[in-house]
Write a protein that holds these residues in place. Structure first.
Motif, mmCIF file in Angstrom:
data_model
loop_
_atom_site.group_PDB
_atom_site.id
_atom_site.type_symbol
_atom_site.label_atom_id
_atom_site.label_comp_id
_atom_site.label_asym_id
_atom_site.label_seq_id
_atom_site.Cartn_x
_atom_site.Cartn_y
_atom_site.Cartn_z
ATOM 1 N N GLN A 180 -119.390 -35.411 -77.793
ATOM 2 C CA GLN A 180 -120.614 -34.620 -77.938
ATOM 3 C C GLN A 180 -121.118 -34.092 -76.592
ATOM 4 O O GLN A 180 -121.633 -32.977 -76.508
ATOM 5 N N THR A 181 -120.961 -34.886 -75.557
ATOM 6 C CA THR A 181 -121.340 -34.435 -74.213
ATOM 7 C C THR A 181 -120.485 -33.245 -73.793
ATOM 8 O O THR A 181 -120.982 -32.252 -73.248
ATOM 9 N N ILE A 182 -119.192 -33.345 -74.069
ATOM 10 C CA ILE A 182 -118.260 -32.263 -73.723
ATOM 11 C C ILE A 182 -118.638 -30.969 -74.442
ATOM 12 O O ILE A 182 -118.696 -29.898 -73.836
ATOM 13 N N LYS B 178 -129.164 -30.631 -68.097
ATOM 14 C CA LYS B 178 -127.953 -29.849 -68.352
ATOM 15 C C LYS B 178 -126.918 -30.067 -67.245
ATOM 16 O O LYS B 178 -125.736 -30.247 -67.513
ATOM 17 N N ILE B 179 -127.381 -30.052 -66.017
ATOM 18 C CA ILE B 179 -126.459 -30.237 -64.887
ATOM 19 C C ILE B 179 -125.805 -31.623 -64.968
ATOM 20 O O ILE B 179 -124.605 -31.774 -64.743
ATOM 21 N N ILE B 183 -121.773 -32.487 -65.364
ATOM 22 C CA ILE B 183 -121.039 -33.353 -64.421
ATOM 23 C C ILE B 183 -120.332 -34.479 -65.184
ATOM 24 O O ILE B 183 -119.181 -34.807 -64.907
ATOM 25 N N LYS B 184 -121.030 -35.035 -66.167
ATOM 26 C CA LYS B 184 -120.456 -36.105 -66.987
ATOM 27 C C LYS B 184 -119.203 -35.599 -67.707
ATOM 28 O O LYS B 184 -118.145 -36.205 -67.644
ATOM 29 N N TRP B 188 -113.975 -35.718 -67.736
ATOM 30 C CA TRP B 188 -112.954 -35.853 -68.783
ATOM 31 C C TRP B 188 -112.110 -34.598 -68.918
ATOM 32 O O TRP B 188 -111.338 -34.473 -69.851
ATOM 33 N N ARG B 189 -112.281 -33.663 -68.003
ATOM 34 C CA ARG B 189 -111.388 -32.501 -68.012
ATOM 35 C C ARG B 189 -109.995 -32.996 -67.685
ATOM 36 O O ARG B 189 -109.806 -33.813 -66.782
#
Lengths: 206, 206
Positions: A180-182, B178-179, B183-184, B188-189
């Protein structure tokens, strides 16, 4: 006119728990995604509803969709076709709806070719022992079959590099929160954000 | 060995409120970023501390850093140099620390050339009237100067396309959240996640 929705594709190796994570996401109260119902040629089982569990069609209808380019992705398992009709997905996206697909890795790569601005998330096991346990845990396969499935799974994990994000499925709630964060963050990616922002600012950027 | 940290670059047009947003992020209890202290040749003002507010150096020292490739980015304003020393940033990243830079758009593009795996976030105004009000609101400039600064700001907004994400600075807490979400998610990229995951899985992916 509504902005085009985002296509979210969740995939990963067999046995990683894609279905469970997808269900956990859709069980949440504030879920706003549309789940794309797959099309299949397999027989309807007791309790299943056409248009809810699957779109049940004949082999001829399915092959007709394939030959006319009507499938976003499809695969054949044990003599039956399974796939995602392109028409429905595009209609929802054009209406500004986000659409969520949970599919196998082979299918995901077909989707990437057709809808390149989709968001591709790969669900991956914490480690290979854990994956083996999950595959073994189903209790339905002999050792040779398990080995074969493990080799396949390792090949599938290697496909991670074709995805945008990877999330370890260690603990379900944790994986759901990460996904969900993604999705949230992805809305502010410049390639998604800029076209609308330009419209909003008006003449300056024409 | 620690994984290399992530370089986070926050930039945006003059007057958009980068400094305020950056301060709000660093004021949070759970902030784990290192803020890179800039180097400058301007005179130290009363109350400023060398190595805290800036690294204060002579013009010769700064120009020496430039000529030996020691600056990650720099610019000259009103006869004084301002910039980010590369050595400090790399040392922190190599130690596994995330480093946060809040810099002007010209500087950000210099950083992109040197640290291509950085995370580049563009802070942008809700609309141009709002930006004009902020620029006017400083109350220090005449109308011609304000026009000139607006033209510059519009040119800077157009540089958004070179960034990874864009966040509208409508309401500060909202922009900060949002920022942090960006970053979070960015951790996971696949390009950031895969090298370590491969190590963790061991021999299979050699």
């Amino acid at each position: 006119m509504a902005n085009r929705g985002m296509l979210i594709v969740l995939s990963g190796p067999s046995g990683v728990g894609k279905g469970t994570v997808r269900k956990a996401i859709f069980d949440q109260d504030d879920n706003k995604f549309l789940y794309s119902i797959s099309m299949t040629t397999r027989k309807m089982r007791e309790g299943e509803v056409d248009g809810v569990d699957y779109h049940f069609v004949s082999k001829e209808e399915f092959e007709n969709e394939i030959s006319t380019g009507g499938m976003l992705e499809y695969a054949k398992y044990v003599d039956n076709y399974y796939g995602t009709p392109l028409k429905y997905v595009n209609k929802m996206l054009d209406a500004g709806q986000d659409v969520f697909l949970e599919i196998e890795v082979q299918g995901a790569m077909q989707v990437r070719e057709k809808i390149s601005d989709g968001l591709f998330i790969f669900l991956t096991p914490p480690d290979l022992m854990e994956l083996r346990q999950r595959i073994t845990g189903r209790g339905t396969d002999d050792s040779a079959t398990i080995d074969k499935r493990m080799t396949k799974a390792i090949g599938e994990i290697d496909m991670m590099q074709n995805y945008d994000y990877a999330v370890v499925n260690d603990e379900i709630n944790d994986a759901v929160e990460k996904i969900q964060t993604i999705i949230k963050a992805e809305r502010w990616r410049v390639k998604r954000f800029l076209p609308d922002y330009r419209k909003q600012l008006g003449d300056v950027f024409k």
